[in-house]
Design an enzyme around this catalytic site. Structure first.
Site, PDB file in Angstrom:
ATOM      1  N   CYS A 226       0.808  -1.229   0.000  1.00 47.54           N
ATOM      2  CA  CYS A 226       0.000   0.000   0.000  1.00 47.54           C
ATOM      3  C   CYS A 226       0.840   1.277   0.000  1.00 47.54           C
ATOM      4  O   CYS A 226       0.348   2.346  -0.359  1.00 47.54           O
ATOM      5  CB  CYS A 226      -0.949   0.004   1.198  1.00 47.54           C
ATOM      6  SG  CYS A 226      -2.107  -1.377   1.210  1.00 47.54           S
TER       7      CYS A 226
ATOM      8  N   HIS B 201      -3.412   7.430   1.940  1.00 52.26           N
ATOM      9  CA  HIS B 201      -3.772   6.091   1.492  1.00 52.26           C
ATOM     10  C   HIS B 201      -5.196   5.821   1.958  1.00 52.26           C
ATOM     11  O   HIS B 201      -5.517   5.993   3.139  1.00 52.26           O
ATOM     12  CB  HIS B 201      -2.804   5.068   2.080  1.00 52.26           C
ATOM     13  CG  HIS B 201      -3.224   3.654   1.893  1.00 52.26           C
ATOM     14  ND1 HIS B 201      -3.724   3.184   0.703  1.00 52.26           N
ATOM     15  CD2 HIS B 201      -3.236   2.596   2.759  1.00 52.26           C
ATOM     16  CE1 HIS B 201      -4.018   1.906   0.837  1.00 52.26           C
ATOM     17  NE2 HIS B 201      -3.739   1.525   2.069  1.00 52.26           N
TER      18      HIS B 201
ATOM     19  N   ASN C  96     -10.081  -0.071  -0.366  1.00 51.99           N
ATOM     20  CA  ASN C  96      -8.619  -0.023  -0.300  1.00 51.99           C
ATOM     21  C   ASN C  96      -8.059  -0.600  -1.598  1.00 51.99           C
ATOM     22  O   ASN C  96      -8.116  -1.806  -1.830  1.00 51.99           O
ATOM     23  CB  ASN C  96      -8.136  -0.825   0.904  1.00 51.99           C
ATOM     24  CG  ASN C  96      -6.614  -0.754   1.086  1.00 51.99           C
ATOM     25  OD1 ASN C  96      -5.884  -0.348   0.195  1.00 51.99           O
ATOM     26  ND2 ASN C  96      -6.152  -1.182   2.254  1.00 51.99           N
TER      27      ASN C  96
END
Length: 323
Positions: A113, A250, A280
């Site tokens: 990520c 993020h 996500n």
């Protein structure tokens, strides 16, 4: 005068299939209310059968080039951040290079990520050092391919998508009034690798594996480390949280985003949010959010943006950029 890496264009691509929270109720013990309360996510996109990470990346890259007003032939390098490549090798970036018909060189970055932040730091270093004048940086993922569909705590959180930016060399005076990337901060700690990982791999199981996460522990580390890396990068740039126009975090979890902003002392109306619509998307989440916000006209010249992310590894970092 010094070389700076300035943001010249953004672009993104989302697969056509939209998966609402209610769809998960058909096969796991969950509900729309539970998912929203836990994560802030309302829907996400899943790639179609046969639609690969490189396909998403090509669409996003092409959109970013168009937004920047430059041709593929003007690109010196392509960096793709991904943890879900088409193949073990070659890199997704070389597949994108062939599709877009660019020259130069291309490579992937794998920091889960945090991948886009790592890719931006690498692109910045290439431009500042004179090894490239224009770099296409892409975050692209098909995380739906590595989900454990029986694990309600993880399968509802992730989605597929791609975002891209064009960075171009621009001369600056060398102070924090310059346009472009002003500072980066990268970190990792492999002792926490078991908190978030995929239980497969070429040399271990010869399978792709599925995602495994200790959610509570990841949450705890995320809030602490994201606020710290953002403050470190701002310090390197000679700026403070008061100078920040937008945080582009993020997009993993609304609670993490909110807590991090609070820890930094930045109000939520200065935070770009897309997690509700995308879930996500790992390395794609920040460039997706950048592109959506840019398309909505949120950004203005001289705005200061802070991008921060954390992912498996654990790996985390941030970028401070002036538009």
């Amino acid at each position: 005068m010094i070389r700076r890496a300035a943001l010249k264009g953004t672009g993104h691509y989302l697969p056509a299939r939209v998966v609402e929270n209610s769809e998960f109720e058909k096969w796991v013990d969950t509900s729309d209310e539970w998912i929203r309360a836990r994560s802030g996510i309302e829907r996400r996109h899943f790639a179609a059968e046969g639609e690969k990470t490189s396909d998403l990346a090509v669409h996003a890259g092409r959109a970013a080039l168009e937004n920047a007003g430059i041709s593929a032939g003007d690109v010196d390098a392509i960096i793709v951040a991904t943890s879900t490549p088409d193949y073990t090798f070659p890199s997704v970036a070389t597949v994108v290079q062939a599709a877009l018909k660019t020259g130069g060189y291309a490579f992937d970055v794998q920091a889960v990520c945090a991948g886009f932040v790592y890719a931006m730091a690498n692109a910045n270093a290439l431009i500042v050092s004179g090894q490239a004048d224009r770099v296409l940086v892409i975050g692209a993922e098909t995380f739906s391919r590595i989900m454990n569909w029986e694990d309600r705590t993880t399968c509802v959180l992730f989605g597929d998508g791609a975002g891209a930016v064009v960075l171009e060399v621009q001369e600056g005076a060398g102070d924090n009034a310059d346009t472009g990337i002003l500072a980066t901060d990268l970190n990792s700690d492999g002792t926490y690798r078991d908190l978030l990982y995929v239980d497969g791999g070429v040399s271990s199981t010869q399978t792709a594996g599925v995602l495994v996460m200790q959610g509570k522990e990841v949450f705890r580390h995320a809030v602490e480390k994201l606020a710290a890396t953002a403050e470190t990068a701002l310090g390197k740039a000679g700026l403070t949280a008061d100078d920040v126009t937008w945080i582009v975090p993020h997009q993993a979890n609304l609670r993490i985003i909110t807590r991090t902003a609070q820890k930094m002392g930045v109000p939520m109306d200065r935070v770009v949010l897309t997690v509700q619509d995308h879930g996500n998307t790992s390395a794609a989440s920040i460039p997706l959010a950048l592109s959506v916000a840019n398309a909505e006209g949120k950004f203005k010249p001289d705005d200061v943006l802070v991008m921060e992310a954390i992912g498996g590894g654990l790996a985390w970092g941030s970028v401070v950029l002036r538009l």
